[in-house]
Design a protein around this motif. Structure first.
Motif, PDB file in Angstrom:
ATOM      1  N   VAL A  26      42.683  38.547  39.958  1.00  7.27           N
ATOM      2  CA  VAL A  26      43.523  36.617  40.332  1.00  7.27           C
ATOM      3  C   VAL A  26      43.656  36.375  38.778  1.00  7.27           C
ATOM      4  N   GLY A  27      43.127  36.277  38.014  1.00  5.17           N
ATOM      5  CA  GLY A  27      43.676  36.320  36.186  1.00  5.17           C
ATOM      6  C   GLY A  27      44.744  37.058  36.729  1.00  5.17           C
ATOM      7  N   ASP A  28      44.810  38.406  36.272  1.00  4.59           N
ATOM      8  CA  ASP A  28      46.102  39.335  35.820  1.00  4.59           C
ATOM      9  C   ASP A  28      47.518  38.961  36.816  1.00  4.59           C
ATOM     10  N   CYS A  29      47.154  38.493  38.194  1.00  7.72           N
ATOM     11  CA  CYS A  29      48.000  38.600  38.655  1.00  7.72           C
ATOM     12  C   CYS A  29      49.218  36.870  38.392  1.00  7.72           C
ATOM     13  N   VAL A  30      48.059  35.441  38.119  1.00  2.00           N
ATOM     14  CA  VAL A  30      49.487  34.474  37.486  1.00  2.00           C
ATOM     15  C   VAL A  30      49.926  35.231  35.820  1.00  2.00           C
ATOM     16  N   THR A  31      49.133  35.772  35.443  1.00  2.00           N
ATOM     17  CA  THR A  31      50.270  36.575  34.224  1.00  2.00           C
ATOM     18  C   THR A  31      52.043  37.242  34.223  1.00  2.00           C
ATOM     19  N   PRO A  32      52.653  37.072  33.636  1.00  7.14           N
ATOM     20  CA  PRO A  32      54.102  37.514  34.706  1.00  7.14           C
ATOM     21  C   PRO A  32      54.386  38.451  34.875  1.00  7.14           C
ATOM     22  N   MET A  33      53.624  39.696  33.819  1.00  2.95           N
ATOM     23  CA  MET A  33      53.157  41.025  34.623  1.00  2.95           C
ATOM     24  C   MET A  33      52.745  41.479  36.326  1.00  2.95           C
ATOM     25  N   GLY A  34      52.149  40.442  35.960  1.00  4.63           N
ATOM     26  CA  GLY A  34      51.523  40.519  37.965  1.00  4.63           C
ATOM     27  C   GLY A  34      50.258  41.565  38.460  1.00  4.63           C
ATOM     28  N   CYS A  35      50.013  41.914  39.118  1.00  2.00           N
ATOM     29  CA  CYS A  35      49.081  43.231  39.251  1.00  2.00           C
ATOM     30  C   CYS A  35      49.246  44.023  40.559  1.00  2.00           C
ATOM     31  N   LYS A  93      53.084  48.902  47.240  1.00  2.00           N
ATOM     32  CA  LYS A  93      53.538  48.747  45.839  1.00  2.00           C
ATOM     33  C   LYS A  93      54.064  47.526  45.310  1.00  2.00           C
ATOM     34  N   ARG A  94      53.525  46.796  46.713  1.00  2.00           N
ATOM     35  CA  ARG A  94      53.999  45.265  45.845  1.00  2.00           C
ATOM     36  C   ARG A  94      53.255  44.477  45.075  1.00  2.00           C
ATOM     37  N   THR A  95      53.927  44.073  43.996  1.00  2.00           N
ATOM     38  CA  THR A  95      52.856  43.558  42.995  1.00  2.00           C
ATOM     39  C   THR A  95      52.714  42.059  43.264  1.00  2.00           C
ATOM     40  N   LEU A  96      51.628  41.801  42.911  1.00  2.00           N
ATOM     41  CA  LEU A  96      50.957  40.270  43.185  1.00  2.00           C
ATOM     42  C   LEU A  96      51.124  39.272  42.395  1.00  2.00           C
ATOM     43  N   ARG A  97      51.473  38.221  42.689  1.00  2.00           N
ATOM     44  CA  ARG A  97      51.616  37.184  41.630  1.00  2.00           C
ATOM     45  C   ARG A  97      50.942  36.319  41.574  1.00  2.00           C
ATOM     46  N   ARG A  98      52.203  34.624  41.426  1.00  2.00           N
ATOM     47  CA  ARG A  98      50.862  33.312  41.565  1.00  2.00           C
ATOM     48  C   ARG A  98      50.693  32.948  43.065  1.00  2.00           C
ATOM     49  N   PRO A  99      51.667  33.423  44.095  1.00  2.00           N
ATOM     50  CA  PRO A  99      51.502  33.165  44.915  1.00  2.00           C
ATOM     51  C   PRO A  99      50.037  33.381  45.757  1.00  2.00           C
TER      52      PRO A  99
END
Ligand code: ZN
Length: 224
Positions: A182-191, A198-204
């Protein structure tokens, strides 16, 4: 996110799911493990691989020359320890250790190792989990933060879960691990946590995981 952020988020997300003080060390271990794939953590990974290799060699020798000393549970634990370090050793940064597959398998593997070590002492076993993912400096800081936060939480919201067996050790690691993703998903790089997708998870997506976490907290504290 740096280690302070991961430890803080791990403790916040993990505290509602623990019932015993030593489990807070498992939460922090779970929150720190995924970043062992970072080059700066290679000393921790190399140390772990040497220790796992040493244990494996001793167990194989005891099997061959002193079978009465051989213990299958410890043999499995030694192999799992080697795997726990081999994955970040070979993985790229924010690669395999930052996936839901690794979260599930890693929590079960580390939980099993700590379960077997807990026969000696649950508290020492849980501290070993934290030692496994930290260097001396980080260990001293995280132990004091973890203990202080558990004491404060105990008086604010008394624990309700009473997990036994493997889940007693694997669940706190799992929640700590989830907090890292969760913490890394909110960073610009995502996770890219959905590997092999291959989908990058981000803030949503981090928000969705946060909602699931909140629902789980409500369930645990209302209905169990
Ligand atoms: Zn990370």
């Amino acid at each position: 996110m740096n280690w302070k952020g991961h430890v803080t988020l791990g403790i916040i997300m993990g505290l509602p799911f623990i019932s015993s003080p030593e489990q807070i060390f498992l939460v922090v271990a779970g929150a720190l493990y995924p970043d062992l794939d970072h080059d700066v953590k290679s000393e921790i990974v190399n140390r772990g691989l040497y220790i796992a290799g040493g244990f494996l060699a001793l167990l194989v020798l005891s099997y061959l020359f002193k079978p009465a000393f051989f213990n299958l549970d410890y043999f499995i634990a030694a192999i799992l320890t080697a795997l726990i370090y081999a994955v970040p050793y070979y993985a790229d940064h924010r690669g395999l250790t930052h996936t839901f597959i690794a979260m599930i398998l890693g929590s079960l593997a580390l939980g099993y190792i700590i379960l077997k070590l807990s026969i000696l002492s649950p508290i020492i076993a849980c501290i070993i989990a934290l030692i496994m993912v930290t260097n001396d400096k980080l260990l001293a800081k995280t132990i004091s933060i973890a203990v202080a936060s558990w004491i404060v939480f105990y008086f604010l919201i008394p624990p309700v879960l009473n997990l036994q067996g493997l889940s007693h050790f694997a669940v706190p690691i799992f929640v700590g691990y989830l907090s890292h993703i969760v913490g890394d998903c909110v960073t610009p790089m995502g996770c890219k946590a959905l590997y092999p997708l291959k989908r990058t998870l981000r803030r949503p997506e981090a928000l969705i995981m946060g909602v699931f976490w909140l629902l789980a907290v409500i369930y645990v504290h209302r209905f169990l």
